[in-house]
Design a protein around this motif. Structure first.
Motif, PDB file in Angstrom:
ATOM      1  N   ASP A 141      43.029  47.731  42.948  1.00 26.11           N
ATOM      2  CA  ASP A 141      42.182  47.381  41.486  1.00 26.11           C
ATOM      3  C   ASP A 141      41.644  45.925  42.152  1.00 26.11           C
ATOM      4  OD1 ASP A 141      41.545  46.300  39.130  1.00 26.11           O
ATOM      5  OD2 ASP A 141      43.418  46.266  38.206  1.00 26.11           O
ATOM      6  N   LEU A 142      40.212  46.064  41.836  1.00 25.99           N
ATOM      7  CA  LEU A 142      39.328  44.816  42.108  1.00 25.99           C
ATOM      8  C   LEU A 142      39.308  43.759  40.979  1.00 25.99           C
ATOM      9  CD1 LEU A 142      36.293  46.864  43.458  1.00 25.99           C
ATOM     10  CD2 LEU A 142      38.405  45.941  44.971  1.00 25.99           C
ATOM     11  N   ALA A 143      40.085  44.123  39.952  1.00 27.57           N
ATOM     12  CA  ALA A 143      40.102  42.975  38.699  1.00 27.57           C
ATOM     13  C   ALA A 143      40.318  41.494  39.281  1.00 27.57           C
ATOM     14  CB  ALA A 143      41.305  43.422  37.744  1.00 27.57           C
ATOM     15  N   PRO A 144      41.019  41.310  40.100  1.00 30.87           N
ATOM     16  CA  PRO A 144      41.326  39.918  40.571  1.00 30.87           C
ATOM     17  C   PRO A 144      40.045  39.180  41.020  1.00 30.87           C
ATOM     18  CG  PRO A 144      42.953  41.068  41.402  1.00 30.87           C
ATOM     19  CD  PRO A 144      42.210  41.828  40.899  1.00 30.87           C
ATOM     20  N   LEU A 145      38.999  39.824  41.472  1.00 41.70           N
ATOM     21  CA  LEU A 145      37.625  39.207  41.923  1.00 41.70           C
ATOM     22  C   LEU A 145      36.918  38.971  40.503  1.00 41.70           C
ATOM     23  CD1 LEU A 145      36.604  41.949  44.472  1.00 41.70           C
ATOM     24  CD2 LEU A 145      37.958  39.772  44.919  1.00 41.70           C
TER      25      LEU A 145
END
Length: 409
Positions: A139-143
């Motif tokens: 998951d790239l959501a933290p970026l």
């Protein structure tokens, strides 16, 4: 019913509180927030040391971002699910063990979140319309959530790098100015105080300068360099004040002597000699000025010597274009280093003048590591007499040391 995404890693990988915290951060992402993925990637690259991310892990993050089809990260669908084989190929053929280690580093740094499937494979479930309903992967959501944090860190790192560059420039300028002013003071015989002995006093100033330079670490931070830059600036101002004071004194003396000559010559009865007379002598002719001795060619190319010993150039008047300039500059540096005339004559007796001068230039270059330049020159002279010393390895060692310092910088 909303599909629940996995929060625990598959297999032997353990769950830590840091992972739980990173997953909680990912949940706070506003659905409407959008960021440019390559802008965020550049910010992370700039702030990699502050984030504790190794360079090769950034290559893996670059590969992960390339699997997201859009340039903008927003909304849902921020999970990418490439296989390790595909990911390794896009990470420039990275070995699987290395790939897994750097994926773990990205997860630990909170840049990505694992969304593992029941069997640990990465894939996507599609609905009847062909759209992805949910996916298992990274998951790239933290970026998206931490984009402002990454940009702020990158701005801080860039500002610190600029400040470090500026303080290094200050030190370089002060170093060049001090070296040239000391050389001028010695050549012109400028006294450092009333009744001073000129060159001897300038040698003490040079030792003070070298003492400041010794404190510069090989890998220096801005905090370590700023006090040194301040000391060098103060020393440069003091030396410049000495030279300017000497110039003013010379002008005043010149004006007084001109006035005295004018008073003496104002007597009309005194004979004025417009042309100097030849000395009346019995069989003694005019003094013949000997032609300057030709400077011999060096054993090594001058460019190679200057590449190994660039500090010598700081003490030259207008640069070093030939061996004559080289020898003249070494003659200025020699008393600064505290090399006695006897040690110099002994060195010339064993080596020729050019080779002995190359050794002095090397001693200047390594000045911070040599406590007694005169004693060191005598030791090298003794070894050269016993055929235990040659200049070539010394020059190559200095060149290699400078190349290693440039790489570390």
């Amino acid at each position: 019913m909303e599909t629940r995404l996995s929060t625990t890693p598959f297999g032997r990988r353990s769950l830590t509180l840091a992972h739980v915290a990173n997953q909680a951060v990912a949940k706070t992402r506003p659905p409407e927030k959008a960021v440019h993925k390559w802008n965020i990637f550049r910010a992370i690259c700039t702030a990699k040391n502050a984030l504790g991310v190794p360079e090769r892990a950034l290559a893996v993050l670059d590969a992960l971002l390339s699997f997201h089809p859009e340039t903008v990260l927003t909304g849902e669908g921020l999970v990418v699910f490439p296989s390790n084989h595909q990911l390794g190929l896009r990470a420039h053929g990275m070995p699987m063990a290395t790939l897994r280690r750097h994926l773990a580093a990205l997860v630990d740094a909170g840049l990505i979140v694992r969304r593992d499937s029941p069997n640990g494979k990465r894939y996507a479930r599609k609905g009847r319309g062909g759209e992805i309903e949910f996916a298992f992967g990274f998951d790239l959501a933290p970026l998206v959530v931490r984009s402002e944090e990454f940009e702020a860190l990158a701005a801080e790192v860039a500002a610190e790098a600029r400040a470090l560059r500026l303080v290094r420039e200050r030190i370089t300028i002060c170093r060049r100015d001090i070296a040239k002013m000391i050389a001028t003071g010695i050549e012109e015989g400028v006294p450092t105080q009333a009744g001073g002995q000129g060159p001897a006093d300038w040698a003490e100033i040079h030792q003070l300068y070298r003492g400041i330079m010794i404190r510069i670490p090989r890998i220096a931070t801005r905090q370590a360099l700023e006090p040194i830059a301040d000391e060098l600036s103060l020393l440069a101002d003091e030396i410049l004040n000495l030279l300017e004071t000497h110039i003013k004194t010379q002008k005043m003396s010149g004006n007084e002597s001109q006035n005295e000559r004018h008073i003496q010559n104002s007597n009309p009865d005194s004979p004025v000699e417009l042309e100097p007379r030849f000395p009346e002598s019995r069989g003694v002719g005019l003094e013949i000025v000997p032609e300057p001795k030709r400077v011999p060619d060096g054993t090594f190319p001058l460019g190679m010597v200057l590449d190994a010993c660039p500090d010598l150039i700081d003490y030259s008047k207008g640069g070093i274009a030939n061996w004559r300039d080289f020898l003249a500059t070494v003659a200025v540096v020699r008393p600064m280093l505290g090399i006695s005339p006897s040690a110099w004559e002994e060195a010339i007796g064993v080596m020729d003048e050019v080779q002995a001068s190359i050794v002095v230039a090397a001693i200047l270059q390594r000045g911070e590591a040599i406590s007694s330049a005169g004693g060191y020159l005598r030791e090298l002279t003794r070894k050269a007499q016993a055929a235990e010393f040659s200049i070539g390895p010394m020059l190559m060692a200095l060149i290699g040391s400078r190349k290693r310092e440039k790489k570390r910088a």
